[in-house]
Design a protein around this motif. Sequence first.
Motif, PDB file in Angstrom:
ATOM      1  N   GLU B   9       0.834  -1.201   0.000  1.00 33.52           N
ATOM      2  CA  GLU B   9       0.000   0.000   0.000  1.00 33.52           C
ATOM      3  C   GLU B   9       0.863   1.243   0.000  1.00 33.52           C
ATOM      4  O   GLU B   9       1.771   1.380   0.818  1.00 33.52           O
ATOM      5  CB  GLU B   9      -0.911   0.002   1.233  1.00 33.52           C
ATOM      6  CG  GLU B   9      -2.104  -0.894   1.041  1.00 33.52           C
ATOM      7  CD  GLU B   9      -3.141  -0.703   2.125  1.00 33.52           C
ATOM      8  OE1 GLU B   9      -2.746  -0.506   3.285  1.00 33.52           O
ATOM      9  OE2 GLU B   9      -4.332  -0.752   1.800  1.00 33.52           O
ATOM     10  N   MET B  10       0.549   2.158  -0.895  1.00 32.43           N
ATOM     11  CA  MET B  10       1.260   3.432  -1.017  1.00 32.43           C
ATOM     12  C   MET B  10       2.772   3.225  -0.988  1.00 32.43           C
ATOM     13  O   MET B  10       3.491   3.928  -0.283  1.00 32.43           O
ATOM     14  CB  MET B  10       0.825   4.383   0.103  1.00 32.43           C
ATOM     15  CG  MET B  10      -0.605   4.815  -0.017  1.00 32.43           C
ATOM     16  SD  MET B  10      -1.031   5.304  -1.688  1.00 32.43           S
ATOM     17  CE  MET B  10      -1.786   6.851  -1.445  1.00 32.43           C
ATOM     18  N   LEU B  11       3.189   2.270  -1.762  1.00 30.91           N
ATOM     19  CA  LEU B  11       4.610   1.925  -1.781  1.00 30.91           C
ATOM     20  C   LEU B  11       5.387   2.948  -2.613  1.00 30.91           C
ATOM     21  O   LEU B  11       5.047   3.201  -3.765  1.00 30.91           O
ATOM     22  CB  LEU B  11       4.746   0.528  -2.394  1.00 30.91           C
ATOM     23  CG  LEU B  11       6.116  -0.117  -2.375  1.00 30.91           C
ATOM     24  CD1 LEU B  11       6.486  -0.473  -0.947  1.00 30.91           C
ATOM     25  CD2 LEU B  11       6.120  -1.365  -3.237  1.00 30.91           C
ATOM     26  N   SER B  12       6.399   3.539  -2.001  1.00 29.43           N
ATOM     27  CA  SER B  12       7.261   4.469  -2.739  1.00 29.43           C
ATOM     28  C   SER B  12       8.702   4.134  -2.452  1.00 29.43           C
ATOM     29  O   SER B  12       9.043   3.697  -1.344  1.00 29.43           O
ATOM     30  CB  SER B  12       7.005   5.908  -2.304  1.00 29.43           C
ATOM     31  OG  SER B  12       5.689   6.258  -2.557  1.00 29.43           O
ATOM     32  N   LYS B  13       9.531   4.300  -3.452  1.00 32.30           N
ATOM     33  CA  LYS B  13      10.968   4.101  -3.239  1.00 32.30           C
ATOM     34  C   LYS B  13      11.684   5.301  -3.829  1.00 32.30           C
ATOM     35  O   LYS B  13      11.467   5.661  -4.988  1.00 32.30           O
ATOM     36  CB  LYS B  13      11.412   2.800  -3.928  1.00 32.30           C
ATOM     37  CG  LYS B  13      12.887   2.521  -3.807  1.00 32.30           C
ATOM     38  CD  LYS B  13      13.241   2.042  -2.418  1.00 32.30           C
ATOM     39  CE  LYS B  13      14.760   1.961  -2.238  1.00 32.30           C
ATOM     40  NZ  LYS B  13      15.110   1.623  -0.854  1.00 32.30           N
ATOM     41  N   ASN B  29      -0.077   0.578  -5.216  1.00 25.63           N
ATOM     42  CA  ASN B  29      -0.943  -0.313  -4.460  1.00 25.63           C
ATOM     43  C   ASN B  29      -1.055  -1.611  -5.252  1.00 25.63           C
ATOM     44  O   ASN B  29      -1.539  -1.613  -6.375  1.00 25.63           O
ATOM     45  CB  ASN B  29      -2.329   0.298  -4.282  1.00 25.63           C
ATOM     46  CG  ASN B  29      -2.273   1.536  -3.414  1.00 25.63           C
ATOM     47  OD1 ASN B  29      -1.804   1.490  -2.287  1.00 25.63           O
ATOM     48  ND2 ASN B  29      -2.704   2.672  -3.961  1.00 25.63           N
ATOM     49  N   ILE B  30      -0.562  -2.697  -4.658  1.00 27.66           N
ATOM     50  CA  ILE B  30      -0.575  -3.980  -5.365  1.00 27.66           C
ATOM     51  C   ILE B  30      -1.070  -5.065  -4.410  1.00 27.66           C
ATOM     52  O   ILE B  30      -0.747  -5.049  -3.227  1.00 27.66           O
ATOM     53  CB  ILE B  30       0.845  -4.375  -5.839  1.00 27.66           C
ATOM     54  CG1 ILE B  30       1.411  -3.302  -6.760  1.00 27.66           C
ATOM     55  CG2 ILE B  30       0.833  -5.718  -6.554  1.00 27.66           C
ATOM     56  CD1 ILE B  30       2.845  -3.544  -7.136  1.00 27.66           C
ATOM     57  N   GLU B  31      -1.838  -5.987  -4.953  1.00 31.10           N
ATOM     58  CA  GLU B  31      -2.277  -7.132  -4.170  1.00 31.10           C
ATOM     59  C   GLU B  31      -1.933  -8.392  -4.945  1.00 31.10           C
ATOM     60  O   GLU B  31      -2.284  -8.521  -6.114  1.00 31.10           O
ATOM     61  CB  GLU B  31      -3.791  -7.044  -3.970  1.00 31.10           C
ATOM     62  CG  GLU B  31      -4.220  -7.262  -2.549  1.00 31.10           C
ATOM     63  CD  GLU B  31      -5.693  -7.027  -2.377  1.00 31.10           C
ATOM     64  OE1 GLU B  31      -6.419  -8.018  -2.271  1.00 31.10           O
ATOM     65  OE2 GLU B  31      -6.096  -5.834  -2.374  1.00 31.10           O
ATOM     66  N   ILE B  32      -1.211  -9.310  -4.311  1.00 33.00           N
ATOM     67  CA  ILE B  32      -0.860 -10.569  -4.975  1.00 33.00           C
ATOM     68  C   ILE B  32      -1.617 -11.684  -4.254  1.00 33.00           C
ATOM     69  O   ILE B  32      -1.548 -11.800  -3.029  1.00 33.00           O
ATOM     70  CB  ILE B  32       0.659 -10.853  -4.883  1.00 33.00           C
ATOM     71  CG1 ILE B  32       1.470  -9.683  -5.441  1.00 33.00           C
ATOM     72  CG2 ILE B  32       0.999 -12.171  -5.563  1.00 33.00           C
ATOM     73  CD1 ILE B  32       1.449  -9.546  -6.926  1.00 33.00           C
ATOM     74  N   TYR B 217       1.595  -3.118 -15.886  1.00 34.08           N
ATOM     75  CA  TYR B 217       2.473  -2.309 -16.720  1.00 34.08           C
ATOM     76  C   TYR B 217       2.910  -1.056 -15.961  1.00 34.08           C
ATOM     77  O   TYR B 217       2.085  -0.266 -15.516  1.00 34.08           O
ATOM     78  CB  TYR B 217       1.786  -1.915 -18.033  1.00 34.08           C
ATOM     79  CG  TYR B 217       2.793  -1.482 -19.061  1.00 34.08           C
ATOM     80  CD1 TYR B 217       3.365  -2.415 -19.919  1.00 34.08           C
ATOM     81  CD2 TYR B 217       3.219  -0.163 -19.141  1.00 34.08           C
ATOM     82  CE1 TYR B 217       4.319  -2.036 -20.840  1.00 34.08           C
ATOM     83  CE2 TYR B 217       4.177   0.228 -20.056  1.00 34.08           C
ATOM     84  CZ  TYR B 217       4.723  -0.719 -20.905  1.00 34.08           C
ATOM     85  OH  TYR B 217       5.674  -0.346 -21.808  1.00 34.08           O
ATOM     86  N   LEU B 218       4.204  -0.925 -15.819  1.00 32.97           N
ATOM     87  CA  LEU B 218       4.776   0.147 -15.010  1.00 32.97           C
ATOM     88  C   LEU B 218       5.352   1.240 -15.896  1.00 32.97           C
ATOM     89  O   LEU B 218       5.995   0.948 -16.907  1.00 32.97           O
ATOM     90  CB  LEU B 218       5.911  -0.456 -14.171  1.00 32.97           C
ATOM     91  CG  LEU B 218       6.058   0.025 -12.735  1.00 32.97           C
ATOM     92  CD1 LEU B 218       4.802  -0.325 -11.973  1.00 32.97           C
ATOM     93  CD2 LEU B 218       7.248  -0.657 -12.077  1.00 32.97           C
ATOM     94  N   LYS B 219       5.080   2.483 -15.541  1.00 35.90           N
ATOM     95  CA  LYS B 219       5.711   3.586 -16.266  1.00 35.90           C
ATOM     96  C   LYS B 219       6.042   4.690 -15.277  1.00 35.90           C
ATOM     97  O   LYS B 219       5.155   5.122 -14.532  1.00 35.90           O
ATOM     98  CB  LYS B 219       4.765   4.102 -17.345  1.00 35.90           C
ATOM     99  CG  LYS B 219       5.453   5.043 -18.292  1.00 35.90           C
ATOM    100  CD  LYS B 219       4.492   5.561 -19.326  1.00 35.90           C
ATOM    101  CE  LYS B 219       5.207   6.516 -20.252  1.00 35.90           C
ATOM    102  NZ  LYS B 219       4.293   7.130 -21.186  1.00 35.90           N
ATOM    103  N   ASP B 220       7.263   5.135 -15.274  1.00 38.89           N
ATOM    104  CA  ASP B 220       7.727   6.188 -14.358  1.00 38.89           C
ATOM    105  C   ASP B 220       7.300   5.922 -12.917  1.00 38.89           C
ATOM    106  O   ASP B 220       6.856   6.835 -12.216  1.00 38.89           O
ATOM    107  CB  ASP B 220       7.205   7.555 -14.797  1.00 38.89           C
ATOM    108  CG  ASP B 220       7.720   7.940 -16.155  1.00 38.89           C
ATOM    109  OD1 ASP B 220       8.831   7.470 -16.493  1.00 38.89           O
ATOM    110  OD2 ASP B 220       7.038   8.670 -16.878  1.00 38.89           O
ATOM    111  N   GLY B 221       7.388   4.669 -12.511  1.00 38.58           N
ATOM    112  CA  GLY B 221       7.121   4.340 -11.116  1.00 38.58           C
ATOM    113  C   GLY B 221       5.655   4.254 -10.745  1.00 38.58           C
ATOM    114  O   GLY B 221       5.315   4.216  -9.575  1.00 38.58           O
ATOM    115  N   VAL B 222       4.778   4.242 -11.758  1.00 37.08           N
ATOM    116  CA  VAL B 222       3.349   4.148 -11.482  1.00 37.08           C
ATOM    117  C   VAL B 222       2.788   3.008 -12.330  1.00 37.08           C
ATOM    118  O   VAL B 222       3.171   2.857 -13.494  1.00 37.08           O
ATOM    119  CB  VAL B 222       2.637   5.474 -11.853  1.00 37.08           C
ATOM    120  CG1 VAL B 222       1.149   5.369 -11.605  1.00 37.08           C
ATOM    121  CG2 VAL B 222       3.218   6.631 -11.066  1.00 37.08           C
TER     122      VAL B 222
END
Lengths: 436, 252
Positions: B9-13, B29-32, B217-222
């Motif tokens: 949740e609200m993961l930022s690096k 926000n990802i759920e596996i 699909y990820l782009k610019d960290g989103v």
Amino acid sequence: MKIRNMVILFTVIMMAGYLAAITTINASQINRVDVTEINQVAKTIEQDWQAGDTKKSGANRGLPYQIALVTDENYQALLYDGIKNRQTIIDLTGTAADGQEKLLGKIIILTDGSEEATMKRNLTVMITLTFGLVLIMVYLLFGLVHTSILRPFGVLKEFARKIADGDLEFRLPMDRGNYFGAFTESFDLMREELRKARQGEYQANISKKELVAELSHDIKTPVATIKAICELLEIKLATVQAEDLPGSTAATTITESIAKIAVIDAKADIIDALISNLFHATLEELEMLKVNVSEQPSTVIIQMFKEMDNFGKIRFKNDLAECLVFCDPLRLGQVIDNIISNSYKYADTDIDIWFGLDKTDKNLTIKIKDYGAGVDPDECPLVCEKFFRGSGESIQNTPGSGLGLYLARQFMVAMGGSIRCYNEGGFTVELGIKVV
Amino acid sequence: MSNTILKAEMLSKTYSNGSIMQHVLKNLNIEIKAGDFTVIMGSSGSGKSTLLYALSGMDKPTLGTIDFKGEAISNYSNDQLAVFRRKHCGFVFQQIYLNDTMTVLDNIMISGLLVSRDKKAIANRAKELLQQVGLSDASYHKYPSQLSGGEAQRVAIVRALINAPEIVFADEPTGALNSTNAVNVLDVMTEVNASGQSIIMVTHDIKTARRANRILYLKDGVIIDELNLGAYRKDDPDRHKILREFLESMGW
């Protein structure tokens, strides 16, 4: 009256006159042949017949005639032709042998009947042409009036409207060949003058604001010096006081001086805060205030509150959700600084902070609440207005410029966020910050 | 199939270089779910690998929380994370990282011994798994240098599976393999997934992505979009078409 209506009215009048003329012409009977003349002719012919000159056709007094005798075989046919051709027909009588008047036949005066019709037709054509020409002339006149007088008036009207709207760059199209040329030119000159005046005023305003910005910036330096000297004096006097004998006059003087210096220091702080808000407000007016929005971790917000927590009154009521937000840390710091300072100034109670994160709306809210008297509900919607200060006595007695919340709102809006102020058992400010 | 095992949740690096901050992942926000075969795609520098490392506990996120079966691993210390990784995660990398001085079996067993002391059981499981990925008895005592690239990668997969992890993290596992070996390795991965293991894989390759039931699909960290292929059978020809269309719409 509109020109179109005038044209229509005129056309109707002309048409009515024209129709009346035509009707009159058609209705009038023109008898070209004089009755007395014809009687004269008839008498002459009768006399000639009596005298024995029995020619059956000829001309008398310029009028050609033909005689149809009762005894003629084609008497009826001749008569019928005469009637058909609208010719004048008169009885021809003669005295019989027994002395009785007796109908011999008919004199048919050979006037041309169709000539009259031709004449009427020619007349009608002439009148039609005349009326038509007059109508065209009038139309042309109306057209001329429209293009050379009414249209320039319309342009002038539009011009005046633009000037009223403040659009001084709109040039008035000029046609010197027109009667209005000179007239419009003077209008355009007026606009030009107005524009120059407006520009001058704008420039003057800008330089005035620049002066304020510069001055307020310059004032900060001496104020900082005053503050530094105050601190220095306080320390120095405190050392002297410690060495001095307690109870002596010198000691009392020193204690009093320290208290006075503290007041100077506090006042300098107020001047500093006022000047700083004034400086920023002026910069904002000059559109020179930069807000550099970047992606920042939300944790910087906690730091901002901690820096303001000089009196240990700020309490975090829940955890801040860690996330990336759009903000300018410098400006957000100023916003929080202004809100917390207000709370210290007017409420001086504990300050509670709640954080909230709306993931769907991508919005981080910070609720900052004190437990003071709040603001007058009537004045609540105005607190973020420029130079607005509450009317309450305690507010009027506290130094302030009425710029703090105004700047806070400007900064929040520039960062794409929001600010909301309301009373809720104390004054409450809710900041909304956009989440990445 | 529907129980969530990993949730971010609200993961930022953020990586800072002096005063310049670079946000590689932004409020993800990802759920596996258990049994998912998730593929993370995106152009270079979009944060794919960073996301994989953050999710697997190899790297700590700057902001946000990661829950593994209800436990917040984002608050773990480095030691706790190491234990967590050993127990619950398997890793397969592009560079195979087998120890050249140990035999195939030893390479696998050393991973197992970090978790359990039962040497015999581990050896048996290792052999069983090697059989499963199509490596014969003869290979047990070979050294990695004697293996082909595909074989080595299969050994690495066995090593990743030895502790029966809930999730296998794979970072471009077929990136360094020729196409035959790549297909081999992918078949193994698909089989592993079919037996209930969750897989999170970063890839650049559409053929690899086709194996997944979920593409992020990820782009610019989103995460800009997500495709669910779960509804299509693995051999459905539409699967490839839909994936291709999805990637084209992403500007692939």
